[in-house]
Design a protein around this motif. Structure first.
Motif, short mmCIF file in Angstrom:
data_model
loop_
_atom_site.label_atom_id
_atom_site.label_comp_id
_atom_site.label_asym_id
_atom_site.label_seq_id
_atom_site.Cartn_x
_atom_site.Cartn_y
_atom_site.Cartn_z
N UNK A 98 41.95 24.66 54.58
CA UNK A 98 43.26 25.28 54.38
C UNK A 98 43.61 26.31 55.45
N UNK A 99 42.80 26.43 56.50
CA UNK A 99 43.09 27.39 57.57
C UNK A 99 44.04 26.75 58.58
N UNK A 100 45.04 27.51 58.99
CA UNK A 100 46.06 27.01 59.90
C UNK A 100 45.83 27.60 61.30
N UNK A 101 46.05 26.77 62.32
CA UNK A 101 46.05 27.28 63.69
C UNK A 101 47.47 27.21 64.25
N UNK A 102 47.77 28.17 65.13
CA UNK A 102 49.00 28.15 65.92
C UNK A 102 48.61 28.38 67.37
N UNK A 103 48.97 27.46 68.24
CA UNK A 103 48.71 27.56 69.67
C UNK A 103 50.05 27.61 70.39
N UNK A 104 50.20 28.54 71.32
CA UNK A 104 51.47 28.66 72.02
C UNK A 104 51.22 29.09 73.46
N UNK A 105 52.16 28.76 74.33
CA UNK A 105 52.06 29.13 75.74
C UNK A 105 53.42 28.99 76.39
N UNK A 106 53.63 29.75 77.43
CA UNK A 106 54.76 29.55 78.33
C UNK A 106 54.21 28.93 79.61
N UNK A 107 54.70 27.74 79.94
CA UNK A 107 54.17 26.97 81.06
C UNK A 107 55.31 26.58 81.99
N UNK A 108 55.02 26.51 83.28
CA UNK A 108 56.09 26.14 84.20
C UNK A 108 55.62 25.93 85.62
N UNK A 109 56.58 26.08 86.54
CA UNK A 109 56.29 25.81 87.93
C UNK A 109 57.42 26.26 88.84
N UNK A 110 57.39 25.77 90.07
CA UNK A 110 58.29 26.25 91.13
C UNK A 110 59.35 25.21 91.47
N UNK A 111 60.62 25.60 91.35
CA UNK A 111 61.76 24.80 91.80
C UNK A 111 61.62 23.34 91.40
N UNK A 112 61.78 22.42 92.39
CA UNK A 112 61.74 20.99 92.07
C UNK A 112 60.35 20.38 92.29
N UNK A 113 59.35 21.23 92.50
CA UNK A 113 57.99 20.73 92.70
C UNK A 113 57.34 20.45 91.34
N UNK A 114 56.47 19.45 91.30
CA UNK A 114 55.84 19.06 90.04
C UNK A 114 54.42 19.60 89.90
N UNK A 115 54.13 20.74 90.56
CA UNK A 115 52.90 21.46 90.24
C UNK A 115 53.01 21.92 88.78
N UNK A 116 51.93 21.83 88.02
CA UNK A 116 52.02 22.07 86.58
C UNK A 116 50.83 22.88 86.05
N UNK A 117 51.02 23.40 84.83
CA UNK A 117 49.96 24.07 84.09
C UNK A 117 49.86 23.43 82.71
N UNK A 118 48.63 23.32 82.21
CA UNK A 118 48.39 22.70 80.90
C UNK A 118 47.35 23.53 80.16
N UNK A 119 47.63 23.84 78.90
CA UNK A 119 46.68 24.58 78.06
C UNK A 119 46.07 23.64 77.04
N UNK A 120 44.75 23.64 76.94
CA UNK A 120 44.06 22.86 75.91
C UNK A 120 43.16 23.78 75.10
N UNK A 121 43.08 23.51 73.80
CA UNK A 121 42.21 24.25 72.90
C UNK A 121 41.36 23.24 72.14
N UNK A 122 40.04 23.30 72.33
CA UNK A 122 39.11 22.38 71.67
C UNK A 122 38.38 23.12 70.56
N UNK A 123 38.49 22.62 69.33
CA UNK A 123 37.78 23.20 68.19
C UNK A 123 36.39 22.57 68.12
#
Length: 276
Positions: A178-203
């Motif tokens: 019955x325990x709840x998790x909430x994961x959140x992040x602000x992710x982004x990049x520069x102009x029209x380039x597709x450099x990216x950031x990704x957050x993963x959480x492994x239990x």
């Protein structure tokens, strides 16, 4: 709150989900709106994308009015689509992640940061970047309203990865399912380039075995409207029974150029006993 919103092929028919919080006299205190998801965001493909947001319920709220609006952009059929909508309430949890935006130390100018408090460099060389550094997001760029002085970036390596392990609270509640998790992040990049950031959480269980993994991002240039900045991403669910730790990792990936312009800020992981 959240849901899956979408539409048909290259048409911009869309669905919008809103939740309005009302006081005892049915007067509005605040509203949250998700969507619509545009054809561009869907890659002009028929389907639905996940949209979600977390926040604080306005003081004095007693009811919530949920509205789903479908809008036709053209043609004869209204092809805005929605599925798997949710609204959940829980008491606020404590952010288990240390230094979630890089503000525990001084900000740099984009080069790799040798040591980031709370994080371990696992691959490449991630960076702590001061907002307002030339060529990077500033205080007016899209991003978290409560941003600090710094954000996290990928440095100059083609792939940079940092991580931290946290001990989960209240294992007895977790093992009741019955325990709840909430994961959140602000992710982004520069102009029209597709450099990216990704957050993963492994239990993981006591033996270090991964029971489930939650992944946020990446946010593409198209999703950002080819604008330098960060967008909010979040996920929630039930902590897997037997979980004892969570391994959080930030992966920055460079698509071209010399700088790895994947960005991240305001990361959070909370666990609420009995909040599933």
């Amino acid at each position: 709150m959240g849901g899956w919103l979408g539409g048909y092929a290259g048409q911009d028919d869309g669905a919008r989900l809103s939740v309005e919080f009302l006081d005892a006299a049915a007067r509005p205190l605040g509203v949250v709106v998700l969507g619509p998801v545009t054809a561009t965001e869907r890659g002009s493909t028929t389907g639905l994308l996940r949209r979600a947001q977390t926040g604080t319920v306005p003081p004095g709220s007693r009811t919530a009015r949920v509205l789903l609006l479908f809008t036709r952009d053209g043609g004869t059929s209204n092809d805005g689509y929605a599925d798997s909508l949710w609204l959940t309430l829980s008491t606020a949890g404590v952010n288990l992640l240390a230094n979630p935006g890089g503000d525990a130390g001084p900000g740099g100018t984009g080069g790799p940061t040798a040591s980031i408090p709370g994080w371990t460099q696992l691959e490449g060389g991630a960076a702590v970047i001061a907002y307002g550094t030339s060529g990077y997001p500033n205080s007016a760029s899209p991003g978290p309203a409560d941003r600090g002085a710094n954000l996290l970036g990928g440095g100059t390596a083609a792939r940079s990865r940092i991580g931290q392990s946290v001990t989960l609270p209240d294992p007895a509640a977790i093992d009741t399912g019955t325990a709840r998790y909430d994961v959140a992040a602000w992710l982004g990049g520069y102009a029209d380039q597709n450099d990216t950031a990704q957050l993963s959480v492994a239990f993981r269980n006591a033996a270090g075995q991964t029971l489930a993994t939650v992944v946020l991002g990446p946010v593409t240039a198209a999703q950002r409207g080819n604008t330098t900045g960060l967008l909010s991403r979040s996920a929630s669910g039930t902590v897997p029974v037997g979980s004892r730790t969570a391994q959080a990792e930030l992966l920055f990936t460079r698509s071209g150029g010399t700088s790895n312009d994947g960005y991240a800020d305001s990361l959070s992981l909370t666990v609420t006993p009995g909040g599933a």
